[in-house]
Design an enzyme around this catalytic site. Structure first.
Site, PDB file in Angstrom:
ATOM      1  N   HIS A 186       0.839  -1.210   0.000  1.00  0.00           N
ATOM      2  CA  HIS A 186       0.000   0.000   0.000  1.00  0.00           C
ATOM      3  C   HIS A 186       0.873   1.259   0.000  1.00  0.00           C
ATOM      4  O   HIS A 186       0.443   2.324   0.457  1.00  0.00           O
ATOM      5  CB  HIS A 186      -0.940   0.034   1.216  1.00  0.00           C
ATOM      6  CG  HIS A 186      -1.709  -1.228   1.412  1.00  0.00           C
ATOM      7  ND1 HIS A 186      -2.794  -1.560   0.649  1.00  0.00           N
ATOM      8  CD2 HIS A 186      -1.523  -2.260   2.275  1.00  0.00           C
ATOM      9  CE1 HIS A 186      -3.262  -2.734   1.026  1.00  0.00           C
ATOM     10  NE2 HIS A 186      -2.501  -3.187   2.009  1.00  0.00           N
ATOM     11  N   SER A 315      16.910  15.200 -20.538  1.00  0.00           N
ATOM     12  CA  SER A 315      15.933  16.285 -20.577  1.00  0.00           C
ATOM     13  C   SER A 315      16.535  17.441 -21.342  1.00  0.00           C
ATOM     14  O   SER A 315      17.732  17.710 -21.258  1.00  0.00           O
ATOM     15  CB  SER A 315      15.577  16.733 -19.150  1.00  0.00           C
ATOM     16  OG  SER A 315      14.866  17.956 -19.183  1.00  0.00           O
TER      17      SER A 315
END
Length: 475
Positions: A186, A315
Site C-alpha cells: 500500500h 531532458s
C-alpha cells in the site's frame, strides 16, 4: 491558411515521397524498423504470401501421391523444384504475385496463377497444373498460412525475445538473492524482502505464462467451402479426404505443414486457438507491465542507478536527468500490444453464419500486435541491462525503517503467550518514527526467555528477510 484537400487525394509532396522509415505510417516500420527485422519475414505481407505458396505446394505434392490415375506421383526432380519455390521465395516473387493480383483482384488466386506460371517449360508440371489449388477454398490456404505465420513468429522471434527477458531476471534473482530491500505494501513500509526475491517472483510468473504461449496448438483446416469436403467428394467420392487433409496439415515441414488438424469448421477455421494464444500473450504482457512499473518506481527510489550512455540526453532543460525510458517505452508498447491482442481474441472467434470477411482485415494486424510485444521485450532487455544496484540507498532506507521489526517482536510475544502483543506494538509504532533504541527498550521489558530477547535484539531491518534469499536462488 492551407486549403482543404479533397478526400482520397494525395498532396504532391506525399505522392512523390518514397516509403522509408521516416515516411512510414506505423512506427514499427519507421522508427523501430531495425528492431523488428527478425519478425518481418514471418508476419509481413510477403511472409503471408510465402506461407500461401508453401501450403499450395504441400497440397499439390501430397495430392500427386494420393493414388489418382489422373495425377501420377511427381518425379523427384519436380518435387525438388517445387520445394525450391518455397525455400527460395523472394521479395521479387512477392512483387510478381502482387502484379497478378492487380488483374485478379483476388490475392489467393494470384498465388495460384503465380505457381502455375512457374511450371512453364516443365511438361510434367504443366500437365498437372489444374491440380494446383484443387478442391480448395481460399480459406483452406489462408487459415493454414496464418497458422504458419504465427508458428514462425512465436517460435523464432517472440519466445526467444521473452526468454531473454526471463534469463536476465533470473540472473538478477541469483545475483541479488541476499541483498535486503524494504518492502512497501500500500506504498507504506513493510516486512523486508531481498532484491533477488522480487526478481524471482516475476521469473516464476513469466515461466508459467511463457509455457502457456508455447503450449497453444496451432491449428489448420483444409475441408472446402463450408467444412464438408463438398468439392472433394464430387471428384472422388470414395476417397478418404478427411484423412488426406489431416496428412497434409500434420506431416512435419517441408512436405507437410506441421500443424494440428482442425476437423470441424465452417468456411473459416474457428480461430479459437488464436484467441487462446493471444490471451496467453496478453497475460504475459500484463505481468511485464507490472514489472516495468515496479522497476520504474525502484529507479525513482534510488534503489537502481542506470548506466549512462555517452551523448544521451535525459531532458532538454534539466541536464542531471537519467530517465527510465526503456521501462516507460516497454510499458507503453505492451499496452498497445494488449489492446490489439484483446481485440483479436474477442473478435476472431465470431463469424456470421458460415463466413463473413470481418476476420480477414483484422488478421492482417497480427504482426502489428506481435511487433509491439517484441519491441517491448527488446526495451526491457536493454533497460534491465543498464541497471546497477545502489546498495547504499537500499541500506539507508532499511535503517530508517525500524518499525518493520514490530512484526517479529509481536509474533515472538504471541508465541510465549504475552497478552495483547499486537496491541502493545501497535501503540508503540503506528504512525510514529520508530528507533532501534525504542524497540530495544521494549524487548528488554518483555517477559520472554533471554535467548529469545537476544535473538530479537540482534535483529535489524536488513536481517529480517525470512527465506527470501533461499527462494530467490531456487528459480
Amino acid at each position: 491558411m492551407r486549403p482543404n484537400t479533397p478526400p482520397n487525394t494525395t498532396t504532391p509532396a506525399a505522392g512523390n515521397a518514397a516509403l522509408s522509415p521516416i515516411s512510414a505510417l506505423s512506427p514499427l516500420d519507421g522508427r523501430y524498423a531495425g528492431r523488428l527485422a527478425a519478425l518481418r519475414p514471418y508476419m509481413s505481407e510477403q511472409g503471408y504470401m510465402h506461407r500461401r505458396v508453401q501450403v499450395e505446394i504441400a497440397w499439390f505434392i501430397t495430392l500427386s501421391d494420393a493414388g489418382f490415375a489422373e495425377f501420377k506421383p511427381l518425379s523427384s526432380g519436380a518435387r525438388t523444384y517445387l520445394l525450391g519455390l518455397v525455400k527460395n521465395f523472394s521479395a521479387a516473387d512477392a512483387t510478381a504475385i502482387k502484379e497478378i493480383e492487380k488483374t485478379t483482384n483476388h490475392d489467393v488466386k494470384a498465388v495460384e496463377y503465380w505457381i502455375k506460371s512457374r511450371f512453364e517449360a516443365r511438361p510434367e508440371l504443366e500437365k498437372a497444373a489444374e491440380f494446383v489449388h484443387f478442391a480448395c477454398t481460399s480459406e483452406d490456404i489462408n487459415n493454414t498460412s496464418h497458422a504458419l505465420q504465427l508458428k514462425g513468429g512465436r517460435d523464432a522471434v517472440l519466445l526467444p525475445a521473452l526468454d531473454g527477458v526471463i534469463a536476465k531476471l533470473r540472473e538478477m534473482a541469483h545475483a541479488f538473492a541476499a541483498v535486503p530491500m524494504l518492502s512497501r505494501t500500500h506504498g507504506q513500509t513493510a516486512s523486508p524482502t531481498t532484491v533477488g526475491k522480487e526478481m524471482a517472483n516475476v521469473v516464476v510468473r513469466l515461466d508459467s505464462a511463457r509455457n502457456k504461449i508455447a503450449a497453444v496448438k496451432l491449428m489448420g483446416k483444409m475441408n472446402g467451402a463450408v467444412g464438408n469436403y463438398n468439392a472433394h467428394m464430387s471428384a472422388w467420392p470414395d476417397f478418404d479426404w478427411e484423412a488426406f487433409s489431416r496428412q497434409v496439415i500434420e506431416t512435419p515441414e517441408p512436405l507437410g505443414l506441421g500443424l494440428t488438424f482442425q476437423p470441424y469448421s465452417i468456411q473459416i477455421e474457428p480461430h479459437d486457438y488464436m484467441a487462446e494464444l493471444f490471451d496467453a500473450m496478453a497475460r504475459t504482457n500484463t505481468i511485464l507491465i507490472d514489472l516495468s512499473r515496479d522497476i520504474w518506481g525502484y529507479v525513482s527510489q534510488g534503489y537502481f542507478k542506470q548506466r549512462l550512455k555517452e551523448g544521451e540526453i535525459g531532458s532538454s532543460t534539466m541536464p542531471h536527468k537519467v530517465n527510465p525510458i526503456d521501462f516507460e517505452n516497454a510499458e507503453g508498447n505492451l499496452g498497445l500490444a494488449n489492446a490489439l491482442l484483446k481485440h483479436l481474441s474477442e473478435k476472431l472467434p465470431i463469424s456470421r453464419w458460415q463466413r463473413d470477411l470481418t476476420d480477414s482485415t483484422v488478421l492482417r494486424n497480427m504482426g502489428v500486435a506481435l511487433g509491439y510485444a517484441v519491441l517491448a521485450y527488446h526495451s526491457l532487455g536493454v533497460g534491465l541491462g543498464k541497471l546497477e544496484l545502489n546498495e547504499e540507498r537500499l541500506a539507508a532506507d532499511l535503517d530508517a525503517s525500524w518499525e518493520v521489526l514490530a512484526e517479529p517482536i509481536q509474533t515472538v510475544m504471541r508465541r510465549f503467550g504475552v497478552s495483547g502483543a499486537y496491541e502493545k506494538l501497535k501503540e508503540v509504532t503506528r504512525g510514529k518514527t520508530v528507533t532501534a533504541q525504542a524497540l530495544h527498550e521494549l524487548i528488554h521489558s518483555l517477559e520472554i526467555p533471554q535467548v529469545e530477547k537476544d535473538r530479537l535484539l540482534a535483529m535489524t531491518p536488513g536481517s529480517y528477510v525470512g527465506k527470501a534469499a533461499e527462494l530467490a536462488q531456487r528459480v
